[in-house]
Write a protein that holds these residues in place. Structure first.
Motif, short mmCIF file in Angstrom:
data_model
loop_
_atom_site.label_atom_id
_atom_site.label_comp_id
_atom_site.label_asym_id
_atom_site.label_seq_id
_atom_site.Cartn_x
_atom_site.Cartn_y
_atom_site.Cartn_z
N GLU A 213 0.83 -1.21 0.00
CA GLU A 213 0.00 0.00 0.00
C GLU A 213 0.86 1.26 0.00
OE1 GLU A 213 -2.49 -0.88 3.37
OE2 GLU A 213 -4.04 -1.77 2.07
N GLU A 214 1.96 1.23 0.73
CA GLU A 214 2.84 2.40 0.77
C GLU A 214 3.55 2.61 -0.57
OE1 GLU A 214 5.27 1.88 4.25
OE2 GLU A 214 3.53 2.13 5.58
N ASP B 113 0.97 4.18 -2.74
CA ASP B 113 0.82 5.59 -2.38
C ASP B 113 2.01 6.43 -2.85
OD1 ASP B 113 -1.68 5.33 -1.27
OD2 ASP B 113 -0.95 5.15 0.78
N HIS B 114 3.19 5.85 -2.81
CA HIS B 114 4.38 6.56 -3.31
C HIS B 114 4.24 6.84 -4.80
CE1 HIS B 114 8.63 7.61 -3.71
NE2 HIS B 114 8.65 6.83 -4.77
N GLN B 115 3.79 5.84 -5.55
CA GLN B 115 3.60 6.02 -6.99
C GLN B 115 2.49 7.03 -7.27
OE1 GLN B 115 5.54 5.01 -9.41
NE2 GLN B 115 6.86 3.87 -8.04
N ARG B 116 1.42 6.97 -6.49
CA ARG B 116 0.35 7.96 -6.64
C ARG B 116 0.88 9.36 -6.37
NH1 ARG B 116 -3.59 4.24 -3.05
NH2 ARG B 116 -4.79 3.22 -4.70
N GLY B 117 1.69 9.49 -5.33
CA GLY B 117 2.29 10.78 -5.00
C GLY B 117 3.20 11.29 -6.10
N ALA C 119 -7.33 7.37 -12.97
CA ALA C 119 -8.61 7.38 -12.24
C ALA C 119 -9.46 6.20 -12.72
CB ALA C 119 -9.34 8.70 -12.47
N GLU C 120 -9.49 5.96 -14.03
CA GLU C 120 -10.22 4.82 -14.58
C GLU C 120 -9.61 3.50 -14.10
OE1 GLU C 120 -13.08 4.75 -15.99
OE2 GLU C 120 -13.33 6.55 -17.23
N VAL C 121 -8.30 3.43 -14.04
CA VAL C 121 -7.60 2.22 -13.57
C VAL C 121 -8.00 1.93 -12.12
CG1 VAL C 121 -5.31 1.34 -12.92
CG2 VAL C 121 -5.68 2.35 -15.19
N GLU C 122 -7.95 2.95 -11.27
CA GLU C 122 -8.35 2.78 -9.87
C GLU C 122 -9.78 2.25 -9.79
OE1 GLU C 122 -6.76 3.55 -6.84
OE2 GLU C 122 -4.93 4.48 -7.59
N ILE D 212 0.02 -5.24 -6.57
CA ILE D 212 1.29 -5.32 -7.31
C ILE D 212 1.11 -4.75 -8.72
CG2 ILE D 212 2.96 -6.92 -8.36
CD1 ILE D 212 2.50 -8.71 -5.84
N HIS D 213 0.03 -5.12 -9.37
CA HIS D 213 -0.23 -4.61 -10.72
C HIS D 213 -0.35 -3.09 -10.73
CE1 HIS D 213 -1.70 -4.05 -14.72
NE2 HIS D 213 -2.83 -3.52 -14.26
N LEU D 214 -1.03 -2.53 -9.75
CA LEU D 214 -1.19 -1.07 -9.71
C LEU D 214 0.13 -0.36 -9.46
CD1 LEU D 214 -4.70 -1.14 -8.38
CD2 LEU D 214 -3.95 0.57 -9.98
N VAL D 215 1.00 -0.93 -8.64
CA VAL D 215 2.33 -0.34 -8.47
C VAL D 215 3.05 -0.33 -9.82
CG1 VAL D 215 4.62 -0.66 -7.43
CG2 VAL D 215 2.57 -0.90 -6.01
N GLU D 216 2.95 -1.43 -10.55
CA GLU D 216 3.58 -1.53 -11.87
C GLU D 216 2.95 -0.55 -12.84
OE1 GLU D 216 3.18 -2.48 -15.95
OE2 GLU D 216 1.63 -3.19 -14.57
#
Length: 179
Positions: free
Chosen positions: A31-32, A35-39, A73-76, A153-157
């Motif tokens: 999760e962190e 969040d880092h990638q989102r940031g 946003a669509e991915v989320e 994991i996929h979302l981090v990627e």
């Protein structure tokens, strides 16, 4: 009694992005990192106006920072609402991928939509374990069962890949480089 010789590790970087933990349990670490990638995405858009975030990278590509924000946003929405929670969540934008730009939608609105999707995803996953599953809704593997661990994991990627695009876009816009 001996003092710990290690200085405390900060939880944020000087630019304000969350710093993922270096050790510990898997779920908070995943999760962190997300969040880092989102940031990082938000940082790449910081200080730019609507005209700048609409600037395409290089022909023939029409990729823009604004399009990346909408796409993520669509991915989320897709992975947390449709896949993990099994909700019937309609697309957020005219183009299901989110890349098409509406002349009336600026960066502030797109970032607001993106932040709401991030918050909704967190809310939906709060009581789940990494072993909880959902079903992929569409595409070549529609119906396949997928675990929350895989989705994180996929979302981090996904974010890391698009943040690489955002690096290049930002450099083309105003010369700012780095993360």
């Amino acid at each position: 009694m001996t003092a710990d010789p290690s200085p405390p590790v900060p939880t944020t970087l000087p630019d304000g992005r969350p710093l993922p933990r270096f050790t510990g349990e898997e779920r908070p670490m995943l999760e962190e990192w997300l969040d880092h990638q989102r940031g990082t995405l938000a940082l790449k858009c910081a200080g730019l106006d609507d005209a700048q975030v609409r600037r395409a990278s290089a022909e023939p590509s029409a990729l823009t920072l604004l399009g990346l924000v909408q796409h993520l946003a669509e991915v989320e929405r897709n992975w947390f609402q449709r896949v993990i929670a099994g909700l019937d969540a309609p697309p957020l934008f005219e183009d299901r991928g989110g890349f098409a730009l509406d002349p009336a939608r600026g960066l502030d609105e797109a970032l607001g939509v993106w932040r709401r999707e991030v918050a909704r995803g967190r809310e939906l996953c709060a009581g789940l374990t990494l072993e909880d599953t959902g079903r992929i809704v569409e595409g070549p593997v529609a119906g396949a069962e997928v675990g929350l661990r895989w989705v994180l994991i996929h979302l981090v990627e996904e974010y890391a890949r698009h943040n690489g695009h955002a690096d290049l876009l930002r450099e083309r816009i105003d010369g700012v480089t780095g993360t």
